[in-house]
Write an enzyme that holds these catalytic residues in place. Structure first.
Site, PDB file in Angstrom:
ATOM      1  N   ARG A 139       0.862  -1.204   0.000  1.00 17.54           N
ATOM      2  CA  ARG A 139       0.000   0.000   0.000  1.00 17.54           C
ATOM      3  C   ARG A 139       0.886   1.238   0.000  1.00 17.54           C
ATOM      4  O   ARG A 139       1.257   1.769   1.030  1.00 17.54           O
ATOM      5  CB  ARG A 139      -0.901  -0.023   1.257  1.00 17.54           C
ATOM      6  CG  ARG A 139      -1.784   1.171   1.387  1.00 17.54           C
ATOM      7  CD  ARG A 139      -2.850   1.262   0.334  1.00 17.54           C
ATOM      8  NE  ARG A 139      -3.857   0.219   0.466  1.00 17.54           N
ATOM      9  CZ  ARG A 139      -4.677  -0.135  -0.531  1.00 17.54           C
ATOM     10  NH1 ARG A 139      -4.624   0.469  -1.701  1.00 17.54           N
ATOM     11  NH2 ARG A 139      -5.557  -1.107  -0.350  1.00 17.54           N
ATOM     12  N   ARG A 141       1.649  -6.716  -9.730  1.00 16.70           N
ATOM     13  CA  ARG A 141       2.099  -6.138  -8.463  1.00 16.70           C
ATOM     14  C   ARG A 141       2.277  -7.187  -7.367  1.00 16.70           C
ATOM     15  O   ARG A 141       2.790  -6.866  -6.297  1.00 16.70           O
ATOM     16  CB  ARG A 141       1.161  -5.017  -7.990  1.00 16.70           C
ATOM     17  CG  ARG A 141      -0.226  -5.456  -7.591  1.00 16.70           C
ATOM     18  CD  ARG A 141      -1.022  -4.287  -6.986  1.00 16.70           C
ATOM     19  NE  ARG A 141      -2.395  -4.662  -6.702  1.00 16.70           N
ATOM     20  CZ  ARG A 141      -3.229  -3.934  -5.973  1.00 16.70           C
ATOM     21  NH1 ARG A 141      -2.834  -2.786  -5.460  1.00 16.70           N
ATOM     22  NH2 ARG A 141      -4.474  -4.333  -5.768  1.00 16.70           N
ATOM     23  N   HIS A 191       0.762   3.244 -10.458  1.00 22.45           N
ATOM     24  CA  HIS A 191      -0.247   3.720  -9.486  1.00 22.45           C
ATOM     25  C   HIS A 191       0.462   4.489  -8.354  1.00 22.45           C
ATOM     26  O   HIS A 191       0.518   4.038  -7.216  1.00 22.45           O
ATOM     27  CB  HIS A 191      -0.960   2.478  -8.953  1.00 22.45           C
ATOM     28  CG  HIS A 191      -2.153   2.690  -8.086  1.00 22.45           C
ATOM     29  ND1 HIS A 191      -2.186   3.578  -7.044  1.00 22.45           N
ATOM     30  CD2 HIS A 191      -3.373   2.101  -8.116  1.00 22.45           C
ATOM     31  CE1 HIS A 191      -3.371   3.513  -6.456  1.00 22.45           C
ATOM     32  NE2 HIS A 191      -4.102   2.624  -7.094  1.00 22.45           N
ATOM     33  N   ASP A 198     -11.905   9.623  -6.606  1.00 20.97           N
ATOM     34  CA  ASP A 198     -11.544   8.421  -7.358  1.00 20.97           C
ATOM     35  C   ASP A 198     -12.008   8.666  -8.795  1.00 20.97           C
ATOM     36  O   ASP A 198     -13.147   8.363  -9.145  1.00 20.97           O
ATOM     37  CB  ASP A 198     -12.209   7.184  -6.724  1.00 20.97           C
ATOM     38  CG  ASP A 198     -11.597   5.880  -7.239  1.00 20.97           C
ATOM     39  OD1 ASP A 198     -10.759   5.939  -8.154  1.00 20.97           O
ATOM     40  OD2 ASP A 198     -11.969   4.815  -6.719  1.00 20.97           O
ATOM     41  N   GLU A 250      -1.957   8.708 -11.099  1.00 25.58           N
ATOM     42  CA  GLU A 250      -1.578   7.460 -11.751  1.00 25.58           C
ATOM     43  C   GLU A 250      -1.440   7.650 -13.263  1.00 25.58           C
ATOM     44  O   GLU A 250      -2.355   8.151 -13.918  1.00 25.58           O
ATOM     45  CB  GLU A 250      -2.631   6.394 -11.444  1.00 25.58           C
ATOM     46  CG  GLU A 250      -2.861   6.223  -9.947  1.00 25.58           C
ATOM     47  CD  GLU A 250      -4.047   5.334  -9.616  1.00 25.58           C
ATOM     48  OE1 GLU A 250      -4.291   4.367 -10.354  1.00 25.58           O
ATOM     49  OE2 GLU A 250      -4.748   5.622  -8.631  1.00 25.58           O
TER      50      GLU A 250
HETATM   51  C1  BG6 Z   1      -7.333   3.316  -7.546  1.00 27.77           C
HETATM   52  C2  BG6 Z   1      -8.738   2.956  -7.938  1.00 27.77           C
HETATM   53  O1  BG6 Z   1      -6.538   3.381  -8.679  1.00 27.77           O
HETATM   54  O2  BG6 Z   1      -6.825   2.296  -6.682  1.00 27.77           O
HETATM   55  C3  BG6 Z   1      -9.578   2.868  -6.680  1.00 27.77           C
HETATM   56  O3  BG6 Z   1      -9.251   3.934  -8.840  1.00 27.77           O
HETATM   57  C4  BG6 Z   1      -8.987   1.849  -5.729  1.00 27.77           C
HETATM   58  O4  BG6 Z   1     -10.907   2.545  -7.018  1.00 27.77           O
HETATM   59  C5  BG6 Z   1      -7.529   2.205  -5.477  1.00 27.77           C
HETATM   60  O5  BG6 Z   1      -9.724   1.846  -4.533  1.00 27.77           O
HETATM   61  C6  BG6 Z   1      -6.815   1.209  -4.572  1.00 27.77           C
HETATM   62  O6  BG6 Z   1      -6.893  -0.072  -5.090  1.00 27.77           O
HETATM   63  P1  BG6 Z   1      -6.332  -1.303  -4.285  1.00 27.77           P
HETATM   64  O7  BG6 Z   1      -6.675  -2.516  -5.085  1.00 27.77           O
HETATM   65  O8  BG6 Z   1      -4.829  -1.093  -4.201  1.00 27.77           O
HETATM   66  O9  BG6 Z   1      -6.973  -1.270  -2.926  1.00 27.77           O
END
Ligand code: BG6
Length: 298
Positions: free
Chosen positions: A72, A98, A168, A213, A272
Site C-alpha cells: 500500500r 504487483r 499507481h 476516485d 496514476e
Molecule cells: C485506484 C482505484 O486506482 O486504486 C480505486 O481507482 C482503488 O478505485 C484504489 O480503490 C486502490 O486499489 P487497491 O486494489 O490497491 O486497494
C-alpha cells in the site's frame, strides 16, 4: 545481503540487494543524487528521495510487506488489468504484476550518474491461469535527480491482445486538503465515487475536499502537485499514457482498508500514469508498447 544466485552483481556502495525477514527482497540504492528502494516483488518502487528533499512517495505504515500481497504505497505496477477485471471479480484487483516476483535483468550506474535497473516478468503457468496470453513486461527504473519509471509490454504470442496498465503512484503530501493539482483543467472524467458518471473539471486546478476516485481518459499532459505545506512541487511528466487516475480514499474508505492507517489519508495522493478503459492498449503479435512517468521534485 541477498542469497539469490539469479541477481546481477551489486554496485559497491551504490546499489545492493537485501532479503527482509518477511520474505521480500529489496534493491537499495544510494547515490549523490537520490536514495531509493525497490521491491523485487512487483518491481515496486517503495522509496524515492532526491538528495536534500523529503521522501516523494507515501507508503502506509499498515501495509503488508510479504510476497503475494500488494504493497500500500510507492508505485504499484498494475497490469494486465486495472481495478477489478471486467466479468471476473474473483481475480486479483489491478492485475497480477504487483503481486508477482520479477527477475532483475540488469543493474548499472554509479554514485555520480545514478542507477538504472530493469525488471522482467514473463508469462508462465501461473499468469496463464489468470490471463492466457504470452507477454513479456519490463519495468525500467532510473534513479537520478528525477525518477524515471517505464513499463514496456511485448506481445510474444501469436494472437493479438489488449491490456490495461497503471503506474499507481502514491505521493507524499503535507495535507491533501491544502494541495492542488494542475494539468487536468477542463478534462472530462469518470467519477468512481458517483456511479462512474461522466463529468468535467472546470478551469481551476484540482483541489480535494472529499473522497476522490476519478479516471480521466484521453489525458496526456504533465500534472503538477503544488504542495505549499512541504514548499515543493512534484511534476509527473508522462509518455505512452492516455489516462490519468487521481485517488484519495478520504475518511471512510481509509477506515475500511485493513492495510492503511485510519489517519493516513491526508498525507497521500495518487496521480496514476495509466492506460485504462477505452485507452487500453492493443498489441498485435510481435508488437511492444512503452508507458513512462518522470517524477521530479522541485
Ligand atoms: C485506484 C482505484 O486506482 O486504486 C480505486 O481507482 C482503488 O478505485 C484504489 O480503490 C486502490 O486499489 P487497491 O486494489 O490497491 O486497494
Amino acid at each position: 545481503m541477498s542469497s539469490s544466485a539469479l541477481l546481477p552483481p551489486s554496485i559497491p556502495d551504490v546499489a545492493s540487494f537485501h532479503d527482509e525477514p518477511g520474505g521480500l527482497t529489496f534493491l537499495r540504492i544510494k547515490t549523490a543524487l537520490a536514495t531509493a528502494e525497490i521491491s523485487l516483488d512487483g518491481a515496486h518502487v517503495t522509496r524515492y528521495q532526491p538528495a536534500g528533499c523529503e521522501p516523494a512517495l507515501f507508503v502506509s505504515r499498515s501495509s503488508a510487506m510479504a510476497p503475494g500481497k500488494p504493497i500500500r504505497g510507492g508505485i504499484p505496477v498494475c497490469f494486465p488489468w486495472f481495478s477489478a477485471r471486467a466479468g471476473h471479480p474473483e481475480l486479483p484487483a489491478h492485475g497480477f504484476a504487483r503481486i508477482r516476483r520479477w527477475d532483475v535483468e540488469s543493474l548499472s550506474g554509479s554514485n555520480e550518474s545514478g542507477v538504472t535497473v530493469v525488471f522482467r516478468l514473463g508469462a508462465d503457468h501461473a499468469t496463464r491461469e489468470l490471463w492466457p496470453l504470452d507477454f513479456v513486461a519490463r519495468m525500467r527504473v532510473v534513479v537520478g535527480r528525477k525518477l524515471n519509471v517505464a513499463l514496456e509490454v511485448e506481445n510474444c504470442g501469436d494472437v493479438p491482445f489488449r491490456f490495461e496498465e497503471a503506474l499507481h503512484t502514491y505521493f507524499c503530501v503535507s495535507d491533501v486538503r491544502k494541495v492542488s493539482v494542475t494539468g487536468l483543467e477542463g478534462a472530462a472524467y469518470f467519477d468512481k465515487t458517483d456511479g462512474f458518471q461522466r463529468k468535467e473539471l472546470g478551469s481551476e486546478p484540482l483541489r480535494f475536499d472529499a473522497e476522490c476516485d476519478r479516471v480521466f481518459p484521453r489525458t496526456t499532459s504533465t500534472c503538477v502537485i503544488d504542495d505549499p505545506g512541504l514548499r515543493r512541487k512534484i511534476t509527473v511528466e508522462k509518455s505512452g499514457s492516455h489516462s490519468t487516475v487521481v485517488w484519495n480514499p478520504w475518511i471512510a474508505k481509509a477506515a475500511a482498508m485493513a492495510d492503511f492507517g485510519d489517519d493516513e489519508w491526508p498525507g497521500m495522493l495518487c496521480i496514476e500514469t495509466a492506460n485504462v478503459g477505452d485507452d487500453a492498449v492493443s498489441l498485435a503479435p510481435g508488437e511492444a508498447h512503452a508507458m513512462s512517468a518522470i517524477i521530479h521534485v522541485q
